[in-house]
Design an enzyme around this catalytic site. Structure first.
Site, PDB file in Angstrom:
ATOM      1  N   LEU A   1     -60.519  -6.244 -93.174  1.00 13.61           N
ATOM      2  CA  LEU A   1     -61.515  -6.311 -94.251  1.00 13.61           C
ATOM      3  C   LEU A   1     -61.867  -7.736 -94.644  1.00 13.61           C
ATOM      4  CD1 LEU A   1     -60.241  -3.412 -96.543  1.00 13.61           C
ATOM      5  CD2 LEU A   1     -62.086  -3.346 -94.851  1.00 13.61           C
TER       6      LEU A   1
ATOM      7  N   THR B   1     -57.653   0.758-110.463  1.00 12.70           N
ATOM      8  CA  THR B   1     -56.367   0.534-111.130  1.00 12.70           C
ATOM      9  C   THR B   1     -56.465   0.593-112.656  1.00 12.70           C
ATOM     10  OG1 THR B   1     -54.645  -1.149-111.458  1.00 12.70           O
ATOM     11  CG2 THR B   1     -56.824  -1.962-111.021  1.00 12.70           C
TER      12      THR B   1
ATOM     13  N   TYR C   1     -56.348  -9.734-110.241  1.00 14.64           N
ATOM     14  CA  TYR C   1     -56.356  -8.455-109.510  1.00 14.64           C
ATOM     15  C   TYR C   1     -57.204  -7.424-110.251  1.00 14.64           C
ATOM     16  CZ  TYR C   1     -54.588  -3.863-108.117  1.00 14.64           C
ATOM     17  OH  TYR C   1     -54.501  -2.558-107.736  1.00 14.64           O
TER      18      TYR C   1
ATOM     19  N   LYS D   1     -60.785  -5.628-109.053  1.00 17.30           N
ATOM     20  CA  LYS D   1     -60.971  -4.169-108.995  1.00 17.30           C
ATOM     21  C   LYS D   1     -62.133  -3.739-109.894  1.00 17.30           C
ATOM     22  CE  LYS D   1     -57.751  -2.296-106.257  1.00 17.30           C
ATOM     23  NZ  LYS D   1     -58.075  -1.407-105.124  1.00 17.30           N
TER      24      LYS D   1
HETATM   25  N1  LIG Z   1     -49.009   0.139-105.864  1.00 15.92           N
HETATM   26  C1  LIG Z   1     -49.392   0.270-107.138  1.00 15.92           C
HETATM   27  O1  LIG Z   1     -48.573   0.340-108.070  1.00 15.92           O
HETATM   28  C2  LIG Z   1     -50.862   0.371-107.473  1.00 15.92           C
HETATM   29  C3  LIG Z   1     -51.251   0.471-108.820  1.00 15.92           C
HETATM   30  C4  LIG Z   1     -52.617   0.597-109.127  1.00 15.92           C
HETATM   31  C5  LIG Z   1     -53.557   0.619-108.093  1.00 15.92           C
HETATM   32  N2  LIG Z   1     -53.142   0.486-106.798  1.00 15.92           N
HETATM   33  C6  LIG Z   1     -54.154   0.538-105.732  1.00 15.92           C
HETATM   34  O2  LIG Z   1     -53.889   1.694-104.961  1.00 15.92           O
HETATM   35  C7  LIG Z   1     -54.287   1.478-103.595  1.00 15.92           C
HETATM   36  C8  LIG Z   1     -53.128   1.846-102.667  1.00 15.92           C
HETATM   37  O3  LIG Z   1     -51.969   1.051-103.004  1.00 15.92           O
HETATM   38  P1  LIG Z   1     -50.635   1.144-102.116  1.00 15.92           P
HETATM   39  O4  LIG Z   1     -49.488   0.952-103.042  1.00 15.92           O
HETATM   40  O5  LIG Z   1     -50.696   2.351-101.239  1.00 15.92           O
HETATM   41  O6  LIG Z   1     -50.821  -0.178-101.223  1.00 15.92           O
HETATM   42  P2  LIG Z   1     -50.066  -0.616 -99.872  1.00 15.92           P
HETATM   43  O7  LIG Z   1     -48.902   0.252 -99.560  1.00 15.92           O
HETATM   44  O8  LIG Z   1     -49.827  -2.083-100.018  1.00 15.92           O
HETATM   45  O9  LIG Z   1     -51.170  -0.382 -98.746  1.00 15.92           O
HETATM   46  C9  LIG Z   1     -52.313  -1.196 -98.677  1.00 15.92           C
HETATM   47  C10 LIG Z   1     -53.095  -0.851 -97.447  1.00 15.92           C
HETATM   48  O10 LIG Z   1     -54.199  -1.777 -97.389  1.00 15.92           O
HETATM   49  C11 LIG Z   1     -54.288  -2.278 -96.063  1.00 15.92           C
HETATM   50  N3  LIG Z   1     -54.879  -3.612 -96.062  1.00 15.92           N
HETATM   51  C12 LIG Z   1     -54.547  -4.670 -96.831  1.00 15.92           C
HETATM   52  N4  LIG Z   1     -55.302  -5.731 -96.503  1.00 15.92           N
HETATM   53  C13 LIG Z   1     -56.123  -5.316 -95.505  1.00 15.92           C
HETATM   54  C14 LIG Z   1     -57.146  -5.953 -94.730  1.00 15.92           C
HETATM   55  N5  LIG Z   1     -57.451  -7.242 -94.911  1.00 15.92           N
HETATM   56  N6  LIG Z   1     -57.812  -5.223 -93.800  1.00 15.92           N
HETATM   57  C15 LIG Z   1     -57.502  -3.915 -93.596  1.00 15.92           C
HETATM   58  N7  LIG Z   1     -56.539  -3.270 -94.282  1.00 15.92           N
HETATM   59  C16 LIG Z   1     -55.870  -3.971 -95.225  1.00 15.92           C
HETATM   60  C17 LIG Z   1     -52.850  -2.325 -95.587  1.00 15.92           C
HETATM   61  O11 LIG Z   1     -52.845  -2.393 -94.178  1.00 15.92           O
HETATM   62  P3  LIG Z   1     -51.576  -3.010 -93.382  1.00 15.92           P
HETATM   63  O12 LIG Z   1     -50.577  -1.887 -93.318  1.00 15.92           O
HETATM   64  O13 LIG Z   1     -52.125  -3.385 -92.057  1.00 15.92           O
HETATM   65  O14 LIG Z   1     -51.077  -4.177 -94.189  1.00 15.92           O
HETATM   66  C18 LIG Z   1     -52.312  -1.014 -96.134  1.00 15.92           C
HETATM   67  O15 LIG Z   1     -52.633   0.054 -95.276  1.00 15.92           O
HETATM   68  C19 LIG Z   1     -54.741   0.013-103.517  1.00 15.92           C
HETATM   69  O16 LIG Z   1     -56.140  -0.027-103.669  1.00 15.92           O
HETATM   70  C20 LIG Z   1     -54.096  -0.624-104.737  1.00 15.92           C
HETATM   71  O17 LIG Z   1     -54.822  -1.736-105.204  1.00 15.92           O
HETATM   72  C21 LIG Z   1     -51.826   0.377-106.459  1.00 15.92           C
END
Ligand SMILES: NC(=O)c1ccc[n+]([C@@H]2O[C@H](COP(=O)([O-])OP(=O)(O)OC[C@H]3O[C@@H](n4cnc5c(N)ncnc54)[C@H](OP(=O)(O)O)[C@@H]3O)[C@@H](O)[C@H]2O)c1
Length: 290
Positions: free
Chosen positions: A38, A102, A126, A130
């Site tokens: 991305l 978020t 962040y 968003k």
């Molecule tokens: N975790 C939380 O507590 C939380 C809270 C609020 C909102 N969110 C939002 O919820 C969503 C999912 O979070 P999650 O915890 O599942 O995150 P995660 O486990 O860190 O997964 C992030 C995903 O994004 C992909 N990614 C990151 N940079 C990329 C790039 N440059 N090009 C293509 N793919 C890319 C990663 O691919 P790779 O595997 O190749 O790195 C991974 O598949 C996100 O939008 C996050 O902002 C999360």
């Protein structure tokens, strides 16, 4: 229904893929970082336009909240500008965009759960990125669903953060016996397995375009969340409350970011409590008995 998934191997994305496997009417295919990074903004629309899909699900994110404070450009590219490209591609293809945002879009000054119509006021980079992504989706793709999620825990653990809060608390409880956890920030702990089920219900029901809060029911401070985790897994350990001022971090966090899930619940049905979700998570990970 054909669903193309970005971020399929992340914490939420992997639960979405697993959950979609239980829905015979939904055919999912992943588009991984190897296929489309991305950060290469110019590649996004051409890559999407070679695919055939009814729904694009964006589970990607650069969400290491503290790192992002000093890496704003990258965060804005991945979390916002890339989403604008997705929205424009979906609009051109006549597909629905399902995007993940978020609770950090809010400023935390409320003392009642935020609804989807409350104004945004992010406190950190962040959250600002968003918030920008949400605006790009609104402007560029009429057929969209934005799910605001919060404080996620899932079996895969967060790729970006290298684990999740639940696993960190269990590890530290075992190692140290006593934990000190922030007690003046209240939020909506949420299991990615349940968010995935909410997303699939919303896709199948083709719910109205708009923004929805996709969180487990209820709320807790980080201290209360940790207390429950430790009681169920390492009961000999103790948890002490501390103010956030005793645990300074680069990024400011809202003191209150509880989200009301009433709008989504009215559209898809009852949403489990976080306590119930935590219990199921701990059993699935083998941390406690059913
Ligand atoms: N975790 C939380 O507590 C939380 C809270 C609020 C909102 N969110 C939002 O919820 C969503 C999912 O979070 P999650 O915890 O599942 O995150 P995660 O486990 O860190 O997964 C992030 C995903 O994004 C992909 N990614 C990151 N940079 C990329 C790039 N440059 N090009 C293509 N793919 C890319 C990663 O691919 P790779 O595997 O190749 O790195 C991974 O598949 C996100 O939008 C996050 O902002 C999360």
């Amino acid at each position: 229904m054909n669903v193309l998934v970005l971020g399929h191997d992340g914490q939420l994305g992997s639960d979405f893929m697993r959950c979609a496997g239980e829905h015979p009417d939904v055919a999912v295919s992943p588009l991984s970082r190897n296929d489309l990074d991305l950060e290469n903004i110019a590649d996004i629309q051409p890559a999407l336009k070679t695919r055939t899909f009814d729904v694009l699900v964006n589970c990607t994110g650069y969400h290491k909240t503290d790192d992002v404070e000093s890496d704003a450009q990258r965060a804005v590219v991945i979390n916002a500008h890339a989403v604008r490209e997705m929205a424009q591609a979906c609009s051109a293809l006549g597909a629905r965009l399902v995007h993940i945002s978020t609770d950090y879009v809010f400023d935390g000054r409320s003392d009642v759960p935020y609804t989807e119509t409350d104004g945004m006021g992010p406190l950190n980079v962040y959250g600002a990125a968003k918030a920008m992504s949400e605006a790009f989706v609104h402007v560029n793709c009429e057929d969209h669903v934005i799910f605001r999620v919060a404080s996620l825990f899932g079996v895969a653990g967060s790729m970006g953060k290298g684990g999740n809060f639940v696993e960190t608390m269990i590890r530290l409880a075992r190692e140290r016996g006593t934990l000190r956890v922030v007690a003046d920030q209240r939020m909506s702990p949420t299991a990615t397995g349940d968010v995935a089920a909410m997303m699939l219900a919303a896709i199948e029901k083709n719910i109205a375009s708009g923004t929805y809060h996709a969180v487990n029911t209820g709320n807790a401070t980080w201290f209360e969340f940790a207390q429950r985790i430790v009681r169920l897994t390492v009961p000999k350990a103790t948890v002490e409350p501390i103010p956030a001022s005793e645990y300074p971090l680069p990024a400011a966090r809202p003191a209150y970011s509880v989200l009301s899930n009433a709008k989504l619940s009215a559209a898809i049905g009852p949403i489990p409590t976080w306590e119930d979700a935590l219990q199921r998570y701990l059993v699935a990970k083998g941390h406690c008995e059913a």
